[in-house]
Design a protein around this motif. Structure first.
Motif, PDB file in Angstrom:
ATOM      1  N   VAL A  87       0.847  -1.199   0.000  1.00  0.00           N
ATOM      2  CA  VAL A  87       0.000   0.000   0.000  1.00  0.00           C
ATOM      3  C   VAL A  87       0.886   1.253   0.000  1.00  0.00           C
ATOM      4  O   VAL A  87       0.615   2.217  -0.723  1.00  0.00           O
ATOM      5  CB  VAL A  87      -0.976  -0.007   1.194  1.00  0.00           C
ATOM      6  N   PHE A  88       1.960   1.239   0.784  1.00  0.00           N
ATOM      7  CA  PHE A  88       2.908   2.347   0.815  1.00  0.00           C
ATOM      8  C   PHE A  88       3.463   2.615  -0.585  1.00  0.00           C
ATOM      9  O   PHE A  88       3.547   3.769  -1.013  1.00  0.00           O
ATOM     10  CB  PHE A  88       4.048   2.019   1.787  1.00  0.00           C
ATOM     11  N   PHE A  89       3.836   1.551  -1.312  1.00  0.00           N
ATOM     12  CA  PHE A  89       4.409   1.703  -2.651  1.00  0.00           C
ATOM     13  C   PHE A  89       3.412   2.264  -3.651  1.00  0.00           C
ATOM     14  O   PHE A  89       3.805   2.777  -4.702  1.00  0.00           O
ATOM     15  CB  PHE A  89       4.949   0.369  -3.172  1.00  0.00           C
ATOM     16  N   LEU A  90       2.138   2.180  -3.361  1.00  0.00           N
ATOM     17  CA  LEU A  90       1.107   2.757  -4.220  1.00  0.00           C
ATOM     18  C   LEU A  90       0.736   4.178  -3.782  1.00  0.00           C
ATOM     19  O   LEU A  90       0.654   5.082  -4.605  1.00  0.00           O
ATOM     20  CB  LEU A  90      -0.146   1.876  -4.215  1.00  0.00           C
ATOM     21  N   VAL A  91       0.530   4.358  -2.490  1.00  0.00           N
ATOM     22  CA  VAL A  91       0.013   5.622  -1.977  1.00  0.00           C
ATOM     23  C   VAL A  91       1.027   6.757  -2.074  1.00  0.00           C
ATOM     24  O   VAL A  91       0.699   7.857  -2.541  1.00  0.00           O
ATOM     25  CB  VAL A  91      -0.478   5.455  -0.519  1.00  0.00           C
ATOM     26  N   ILE A  92       2.241   6.525  -1.638  1.00  0.00           N
ATOM     27  CA  ILE A  92       3.215   7.617  -1.584  1.00  0.00           C
ATOM     28  C   ILE A  92       3.554   8.152  -2.983  1.00  0.00           C
ATOM     29  O   ILE A  92       3.580   9.378  -3.170  1.00  0.00           O
ATOM     30  CB  ILE A  92       4.468   7.200  -0.782  1.00  0.00           C
ATOM     31  N   PRO A  93       3.773   7.315  -3.990  1.00  0.00           N
ATOM     32  CA  PRO A  93       3.984   7.893  -5.330  1.00  0.00           C
ATOM     33  C   PRO A  93       2.771   8.673  -5.850  1.00  0.00           C
ATOM     34  O   PRO A  93       2.927   9.702  -6.499  1.00  0.00           O
ATOM     35  CB  PRO A  93       4.264   6.676  -6.210  1.00  0.00           C
ATOM     36  N   VAL A  94       1.559   8.197  -5.560  1.00  0.00           N
ATOM     37  CA  VAL A  94       0.366   8.934  -5.988  1.00  0.00           C
ATOM     38  C   VAL A  94       0.316  10.295  -5.299  1.00  0.00           C
ATOM     39  O   VAL A  94       0.052  11.318  -5.932  1.00  0.00           O
ATOM     40  CB  VAL A  94      -0.917   8.120  -5.724  1.00  0.00           C
ATOM     41  N   CYS A  95       0.615  10.319  -4.006  1.00  0.00           N
ATOM     42  CA  CYS A  95       0.639  11.590  -3.269  1.00  0.00           C
ATOM     43  C   CYS A  95       1.708  12.521  -3.836  1.00  0.00           C
ATOM     44  O   CYS A  95       1.485  13.734  -3.957  1.00  0.00           O
ATOM     45  CB  CYS A  95       0.891  11.342  -1.789  1.00  0.00           C
ATOM     46  N   ALA A  96       2.853  11.958  -4.197  1.00  0.00           N
ATOM     47  CA  ALA A  96       3.926  12.767  -4.779  1.00  0.00           C
ATOM     48  C   ALA A  96       3.500  13.328  -6.137  1.00  0.00           C
ATOM     49  O   ALA A  96       3.748  14.500  -6.432  1.00  0.00           O
ATOM     50  CB  ALA A  96       5.195  11.940  -4.923  1.00  0.00           C
ATOM     51  N   LEU A  97       2.854  12.511  -6.958  1.00  0.00           N
ATOM     52  CA  LEU A  97       2.378  12.989  -8.264  1.00  0.00           C
ATOM     53  C   LEU A  97       1.316  14.078  -8.101  1.00  0.00           C
ATOM     54  O   LEU A  97       1.329  15.066  -8.841  1.00  0.00           O
ATOM     55  CB  LEU A  97       1.816  11.824  -9.084  1.00  0.00           C
ATOM     56  N   LEU A  98       0.407  13.892  -7.163  1.00  0.00           N
ATOM     57  CA  LEU A  98      -0.606  14.918  -6.907  1.00  0.00           C
ATOM     58  C   LEU A  98       0.061  16.227  -6.504  1.00  0.00           C
ATOM     59  O   LEU A  98      -0.312  17.302  -6.993  1.00  0.00           O
ATOM     60  CB  LEU A  98      -1.564  14.459  -5.806  1.00  0.00           C
ATOM     61  N   SER A  99       1.037  16.140  -5.623  1.00  0.00           N
ATOM     62  CA  SER A  99       1.745  17.342  -5.171  1.00  0.00           C
ATOM     63  C   SER A  99       2.488  18.003  -6.322  1.00  0.00           C
ATOM     64  O   SER A  99       2.434  19.224  -6.500  1.00  0.00           O
ATOM     65  CB  SER A  99       2.729  16.987  -4.045  1.00  0.00           C
ATOM     66  N   TYR A 100       3.172  17.201  -7.125  1.00  0.00           N
ATOM     67  CA  TYR A 100       3.932  17.720  -8.259  1.00  0.00           C
ATOM     68  C   TYR A 100       3.012  18.440  -9.247  1.00  0.00           C
ATOM     69  O   TYR A 100       3.307  19.551  -9.702  1.00  0.00           O
ATOM     70  CB  TYR A 100       4.662  16.567  -8.950  1.00  0.00           C
ATOM     71  N   GLU A 101       1.914  17.804  -9.591  1.00  0.00           N
ATOM     72  CA  GLU A 101       0.978  18.403 -10.549  1.00  0.00           C
ATOM     73  C   GLU A 101       0.332  19.661  -9.978  1.00  0.00           C
ATOM     74  O   GLU A 101       0.119  20.631 -10.705  1.00  0.00           O
ATOM     75  CB  GLU A 101      -0.090  17.385 -10.954  1.00  0.00           C
ATOM     76  N   ALA A 102       0.013  19.653  -8.697  1.00  0.00           N
ATOM     77  CA  ALA A 102      -0.581  20.839  -8.072  1.00  0.00           C
ATOM     78  C   ALA A 102       0.403  22.001  -8.074  1.00  0.00           C
ATOM     79  O   ALA A 102       0.025  23.147  -8.361  1.00  0.00           O
ATOM     80  CB  ALA A 102      -1.037  20.520  -6.653  1.00  0.00           C
ATOM     81  N   VAL A 103       1.666  21.723  -7.779  1.00  0.00           N
ATOM     82  CA  VAL A 103       2.684  22.778  -7.813  1.00  0.00           C
ATOM     83  C   VAL A 103       2.809  23.323  -9.227  1.00  0.00           C
ATOM     84  O   VAL A 103       2.913  24.537  -9.439  1.00  0.00           O
ATOM     85  CB  VAL A 103       4.038  22.263  -7.278  1.00  0.00           C
ATOM     86  N   GLY A 104       2.778  22.441 -10.230  1.00  0.00           N
ATOM     87  CA  GLY A 104       2.828  22.885 -11.622  1.00  0.00           C
ATOM     88  C   GLY A 104       1.661  23.803 -11.966  1.00  0.00           C
ATOM     89  O   GLY A 104       1.831  24.804 -12.668  1.00  0.00           O
ATOM     90  N   THR A 105       0.484  23.474 -11.470  1.00  0.00           N
ATOM     91  CA  THR A 105      -0.688  24.316 -11.695  1.00  0.00           C
ATOM     92  C   THR A 105      -0.498  25.697 -11.067  1.00  0.00           C
ATOM     93  O   THR A 105      -0.756  26.724 -11.699  1.00  0.00           O
ATOM     94  CB  THR A 105      -1.951  23.654 -11.119  1.00  0.00           C
ATOM     95  N   VAL A 106      -0.028  25.725  -9.835  1.00  0.00           N
ATOM     96  CA  VAL A 106       0.172  26.997  -9.142  1.00  0.00           C
ATOM     97  C   VAL A 106       1.239  27.831  -9.851  1.00  0.00           C
ATOM     98  O   VAL A 106       1.083  29.045 -10.022  1.00  0.00           O
ATOM     99  CB  VAL A 106       0.537  26.768  -7.657  1.00  0.00           C
ATOM    100  N   ILE A 107       2.304  27.202 -10.304  1.00  0.00           N
ATOM    101  CA  ILE A 107       3.348  27.923 -11.047  1.00  0.00           C
ATOM    102  C   ILE A 107       2.775  28.498 -12.339  1.00  0.00           C
ATOM    103  O   ILE A 107       3.055  29.638 -12.703  1.00  0.00           O
ATOM    104  CB  ILE A 107       4.559  27.014 -11.322  1.00  0.00           C
ATOM    105  N   GLY A 108       1.927  27.719 -13.020  1.00  0.00           N
ATOM    106  CA  GLY A 108       1.268  28.212 -14.234  1.00  0.00           C
ATOM    107  C   GLY A 108       0.391  29.416 -13.947  1.00  0.00           C
ATOM    108  O   GLY A 108       0.388  30.392 -14.695  1.00  0.00           O
ATOM    109  N   TRP A 109      -0.359  29.352 -12.847  1.00  0.00           N
ATOM    110  CA  TRP A 109      -1.191  30.492 -12.450  1.00  0.00           C
ATOM    111  C   TRP A 109      -0.323  31.719 -12.192  1.00  0.00           C
ATOM    112  O   TRP A 109      -0.656  32.826 -12.620  1.00  0.00           O
ATOM    113  CB  TRP A 109      -1.991  30.180 -11.210  1.00  0.00           C
ATOM    114  N   ALA A 110       0.770  31.511 -11.479  1.00  0.00           N
ATOM    115  CA  ALA A 110       1.659  32.638 -11.144  1.00  0.00           C
ATOM    116  C   ALA A 110       2.266  33.248 -12.405  1.00  0.00           C
ATOM    117  O   ALA A 110       2.355  34.482 -12.523  1.00  0.00           O
ATOM    118  CB  ALA A 110       2.758  32.179 -10.194  1.00  0.00           C
ATOM    119  N   LYS A 111       2.664  32.417 -13.361  1.00  0.00           N
ATOM    120  CA  LYS A 111       3.236  32.930 -14.614  1.00  0.00           C
ATOM    121  C   LYS A 111       2.203  33.731 -15.394  1.00  0.00           C
ATOM    122  O   LYS A 111       2.506  34.806 -15.907  1.00  0.00           O
ATOM    123  CB  LYS A 111       3.768  31.778 -15.469  1.00  0.00           C
ATOM    124  N   ARG A 112       0.978  33.196 -15.486  1.00  0.00           N
ATOM    125  CA  ARG A 112      -0.069  33.917 -16.216  1.00  0.00           C
ATOM    126  C   ARG A 112      -0.395  35.237 -15.527  1.00  0.00           C
ATOM    127  O   ARG A 112      -0.606  36.252 -16.189  1.00  0.00           O
ATOM    128  CB  ARG A 112      -1.313  33.042 -16.369  1.00  0.00           C
TER     129      ARG A 112
END
Length: 143
Positions: A87-112
Motif C-alpha cells: 500500500v505504501f508503494f502505491l500511496v506515496i507515489p500517488v501523493c507525490a504525483l498529486l503534489s507535483y501536478e498541483a505545484v505545476g498548476t500553481v506555477i502556471g497560475w503565477a506565470k499567467r
C-alpha cells in the motif's frame, strides 16, 4: 515510551497511508492535478516503482536486513511482504504525483498572473490579454 500512545495498533500503518491519501486528495480537484483522471498514465508511473521496491523489500526481508513490527501491521502478508508495504508503494507515489501536478498548476497560475500584470503595465488592451496561451504546457495539457 511504548504504551504512551497506543494509536490504532495493527492499523497504524494503513491509517497513516489513509491520512496521506485524504490530505492530498483535494489537490486533484482544487488544483486540477488530474492524476486520478489519467489512470493509464498513473498505472504506467506506478508499475516500475511497485516492482523495484517490492523486489528490494522482499530481498531485504529474506536476508534479515529488516522486519516489520507485528504490533503495527495487520498480519496480512503477500508472500513475505506485508500488505501495508505494498500500500505504501502505491500511496506515496500517488501523493507525490498529486503534489507535483498541483505545484505545476500553481506555477502556471503565477506565470499567467505575472504576464497579465506586465501587459497591463504596457498599455495592452483587455482583448490582447485574453488571447489563448501561444505556448501551452507540454503533453497537450490545456489547463
Amino acid at each position: 515510551m511504548i504504551g504512551a500512545w497506543d494509536g490504532f495498533g495493527h492499523w497504524d500503518y494503513l491509517a497513516l497511508m489513509g491520512a496521506c491519501v485524504l490530505i492530498t486528495l483535494p489537490l486533484e480537484f482544487v488544483f486540477s492535478a488530474r492524476v486520478y483522471r489519467r489512470l493509464p498514465l498513473l498505472l504506467k508511473a506506478l508499475l516500475p516503482v511497485v516492482v523495484v521496491f517490492a523486489v528490494w523489500d522482499i530481498v531485504a526481508i529474506a536476508r534479515d536486513h529488516w522486519t516489520y513490527d507485528p504490533r503495527f501491521v495487520t498480519g496480512i502478508d503477500l508472500g513475505v511482504l506485508p500488505l501495508e508495504e505494498l500500500v505504501f508503494f502505491l500511496v506515496i507515489p500517488v501523493c507525490a504525483l498529486l503534489s507535483y501536478e498541483a505545484v505545476g498548476t500553481v506555477i502556471g497560475w503565477a506565470k499567467r498572473h505575472a504576464v497579465r500584470r506586465a501587459n497591463a503595465g504596457h498599455g495592452t488592451t483587455s482583448t490582447d490579454r485574453t488571447k489563448p496561451d501561444p505556448h501551452p504546457p507540454e503533453g497537450g495539457d490545456t489547463r
